[in-house]
Write an enzyme that holds these catalytic residues in place. Structure first.
Site, PDB file in Angstrom:
ATOM      1  N   ASN A  33       0.796  -1.222   0.000  1.00 57.86           N
ATOM      2  CA  ASN A  33       0.000   0.000   0.000  1.00 57.86           C
ATOM      3  C   ASN A  33       0.833   1.278   0.000  1.00 57.86           C
ATOM      4  OD1 ASN A  33      -1.755  -1.977   2.190  1.00 57.86           O
ATOM      5  ND2 ASN A  33      -2.677  -1.284   0.295  1.00 57.86           N
ATOM      6  N   HIS A  67      -5.449   5.625  10.715  1.00 62.88           N
ATOM      7  CA  HIS A  67      -4.119   5.180  11.176  1.00 62.88           C
ATOM      8  C   HIS A  67      -3.114   5.139  10.042  1.00 62.88           C
ATOM      9  CE1 HIS A  67      -6.065   1.562   9.728  1.00 62.88           C
ATOM     10  NE2 HIS A  67      -5.004   0.812   9.906  1.00 62.88           N
ATOM     11  N   GLU A 109      -4.284   3.917  -2.421  1.00 63.25           N
ATOM     12  CA  GLU A 109      -3.752   2.849  -1.559  1.00 63.25           C
ATOM     13  C   GLU A 109      -2.644   2.066  -2.263  1.00 63.25           C
ATOM     14  OE1 GLU A 109      -5.575   1.581   1.649  1.00 63.25           O
ATOM     15  OE2 GLU A 109      -6.340   3.614   1.720  1.00 63.25           O
ATOM     16  N   HIS A 118      -9.053  -4.134  -0.613  1.00 64.73           N
ATOM     17  CA  HIS A 118      -8.094  -3.818  -1.685  1.00 64.73           C
ATOM     18  C   HIS A 118      -8.286  -4.858  -2.782  1.00 64.73           C
ATOM     19  CE1 HIS A 118      -5.346  -1.964   1.580  1.00 64.73           C
ATOM     20  NE2 HIS A 118      -5.913  -0.990   0.900  1.00 64.73           N
ATOM     21  N   CYS A 168       0.414  -8.525   0.476  1.00 62.64           N
ATOM     22  CA  CYS A 168       0.270  -7.213   1.137  1.00 62.64           C
ATOM     23  C   CYS A 168       1.594  -6.739   1.714  1.00 62.64           C
ATOM     24  CB  CYS A 168      -0.719  -7.285   2.288  1.00 62.64           C
ATOM     25  SG  CYS A 168      -2.366  -7.771   1.814  1.00 62.64           S
TER      26      CYS A 168
HETATM   27  O1  SUG Z   1      -4.929  -1.327   5.403  1.00 59.62           O
HETATM   28  N1  SUG Z   1      -4.752  -3.629   8.029  1.00 59.62           N
HETATM   29  C1  SUG Z   1      -4.336  -3.206   6.721  1.00 59.62           C
HETATM   30  C2  SUG Z   1      -4.128  -4.415   5.838  1.00 59.62           C
HETATM   31  C3  SUG Z   1      -3.498  -4.061   4.538  1.00 59.62           C
HETATM   32  C4  SUG Z   1      -3.531  -5.157   3.559  1.00 59.62           C
HETATM   33  N2  SUG Z   1      -2.865  -4.778   2.371  1.00 59.62           N
HETATM   34  C5  SUG Z   1      -3.186  -5.189   1.137  1.00 59.62           C
HETATM   35  N3  SUG Z   1      -4.334  -5.761   0.894  1.00 59.62           N
HETATM   36  N4  SUG Z   1      -2.392  -4.917   0.180  1.00 59.62           N
HETATM   37  C6  SUG Z   1      -5.345  -2.240   6.115  1.00 59.62           C
HETATM   38  O2  SUG Z   1      -6.545  -2.442   6.316  1.00 59.62           O
HETATM   39  C7  SUG Z   1      -5.258  -3.338  10.376  1.00 59.62           C
HETATM   40  C8  SUG Z   1      -4.849  -2.444  11.502  1.00 59.62           C
HETATM   41  C9  SUG Z   1      -5.525  -2.765  12.806  1.00 59.62           C
HETATM   42  O3  SUG Z   1      -6.699  -3.146  12.820  1.00 59.62           O
HETATM   43  O4  SUG Z   1      -4.843  -2.572  13.825  1.00 59.62           O
HETATM   44  C10 SUG Z   1      -4.782  -2.780   9.043  1.00 59.62           C
HETATM   45  O5  SUG Z   1      -4.474  -1.615   8.943  1.00 59.62           O
END
Ligand code: SUG
Length: 443
Positions: A110, A137, A174, A250, A364
């Site tokens: 991302n 975040h 993203e 995503h 990811c």
């Molecule tokens: O952006 N999870 C990430 C996961 C990213 C996955 N990336 C791809 N699919 N390329 C997100 O949602 C979880 C954070 C938390 O719940 O503490 C988080 O940010």
């Protein structure tokens, strides 16, 4: 000119925890507040890097960002020493502390979109940083990540790292998680699929109902322009709203493409048949593998993260590096068919439980950078992995990372101190000099 695809993996940070911060990401929502295991998380990421390295590919590592992000908390009016800022935030605004301690930066897919030099108008490789403003975040990541990437790629004659798009909701970006490059061979011109979930032109009724789209068409188009992608080499495609509502926040949760291979779920894109026809016309040798919903429902695709496998072209053929969750049930049957039909020559399974609980699979965790020899030579070599360096990183993790964290631990000033010591030691290990602000401030 030989091109090699660098796999740049984000390293899990010492404050890895389950904040439940990503609405629409089912794993993140389901594991909110669970006890986390930072040491195991980092070890699992390193184990994946070792697998890729053993396949004869170029593997690099991306250092964590500093967390908690005290700068962010101070800008929100919390004053005093570091320990006081942490204590006040924990007491008055625990949600903000949750954001400021997130280790979500580990999911490097991302971080940016990469336009390789073979496909750009000016013959340079362009890295367009993502603004990640769809979640509070992850919106904190971009400025420091951009500065870090400029340290890794200091020579703008070869690789240019661009600022993220302006932080407007209309320009939600993203990065590579919503972008695929297809080509007949590494040195040939690439065809780019940019997948978005929303666009200003989309009628309200056609948008996903449960969960918000995290990429806009306007952002994808801007990324292609900023990255100087040659005209005519991109197609902008809308992600199927049903996929987003099923938890594919995503597009790389339902599709993976590399070289002349494309693996995707039947219900991945809108106007999927037309999009695939466009690809086949430009790339007659493209092998498209569409998995029907009757074999793997969208729900099962999201649960197994089959499409978030890494599809790797190695000297010994195509390898699918899949999450361990694909070893059972309908996903396992699909994997077997991919092998039987010769779509891939080998499958490796990787246990990434700690990352998966935050909604991040193998793909990811990495950003792919197809680089020429000269571009690769211009990259900071300290982050390129060897077996020796991997072992040193494992020892480093074992020394500095806690075994367990609860939400309560996030306010512990000792955790901040340990994290800084860890990052300081890491910059020495990777010969990165003073990479972090706290090092320059002489803390
Ligand atoms: O952006 N999870 C990430 C996961 C990213 C996955 N990336 C791809 N699919 N390329 C997100 O949602 C979880 C954070 C938390 O719940 O503490 C988080 O940010």
């Amino acid at each position: 000119m030989t091109v090699r695809e660098v796999q740049l993996d984000g390293l899990v940070g010492p404050t890895h925890h389950f904040g439940g911060l990503s609405f629409g990401n089912l794993a993140s929502m389901a594991h909110a507040g669970w006890r986390s295991r930072p040491r195991q998380a980092a070890r699992q990421g390193l184990a994946k890097m070792r697998q890729v390295l053993a396949l004869g590919l170029v593997q690099a590592v991306l250092p964590p960002l500093e967390r908690p992000d005290l700068d962010f908390l101070r800008r929100l009016g919390f004053r005093g020493s570091d320990a006081e800022v942490l204590a006040k935030t924990a007491q008055e605004a625990p949600y903000l502390l949750n954001l400021a301690t997130s280790s979500a930066f580990m999911w490097a897919a991302n971080m940016a979109t990469v336009i390789p030099s073979h496909d750009s108008e000016d013959g340079k490789c362009h890295v367009v940083m993502a603004n990640l403003i769809a979640t509070p975040h992850r919106a904190l990541e971009a400025p420091r990540r951009t500065a870090m990437l400029r340290v890794l790629f200091p020579d703008t004659r070869y690789v240019e790292v661009h600022d993220p798009l302006p932080p407007s909701p209309a320009l939600r970006d993203e990065g590579a998680a919503n972008h695929s490059r297809l080509s007949s061979e590494p040195e040939a011109a690439g065809w780019h699929l940019f997948v978005y979930g929303a666009t200003a032109a989309a009628p309200e009724a056609s948008l996903p109902r449960r969960f918000p789209p995290r990429q806009s068409r306007e952002a994808s188009e801007a990324v292609a322009r900023v990255g100087r992608l040659r005209p005519g080499h991109a197609r902008f495609v809308r992600q199927h709203p049903r996929a987003i509502d099923a938890g594919a926040f995503h597009n790389d949760v339902v599709m993976v493409g590399s070289g002349n291979r494309l693996l995707l779920h039947e219900c991945c894109l809108e106007e999927q048949a037309a999009v695939l026809a466009w690809c086949r016309q430009r790339l007659p040798e493209l092998w498209v593998y569409e998995v029907p919903a009757r074999e793997l429902s969208l729900k099962q695709a999201v649960r197994s993260y089959l499409f978030n496998s890494q599809l790797l072209h190695t000297p010994q053929g195509w390898v699918l590096l899949a999450p361990a969750e694909c070893q059972q049930g309908p996903a396992a049957r699909v994997v077997q068919r991919l092998l039987d039909d010769g779509f891939v020559d080998r499958v490796l399974f990787q246990d990434l439980e700690q990352s998966m609980w935050g909604g991040g699979g193998p793909a990811c965790l990495r950003l792919r950078l197809p680089l020429t020899q000269a571009e690769l030579a211009s990259m900071h070599s300290g982050v390129l992995l060897t077996e020796d360096k991997l072992q040193a990183l494992e020892a480093w993790v074992d020394r500095y990372y806690r075994e367990e964290l609860t939400p309560h631990d996030l306010a512990d000033p000792q955790l901040l101190e340990e994290s800084r010591q860890a990052l300081d030691a890491l910059t020495q290990l990777l010969q990165l000099g003073c990479l972090y602000a706290f090092q320059r401030e002489g803390v």
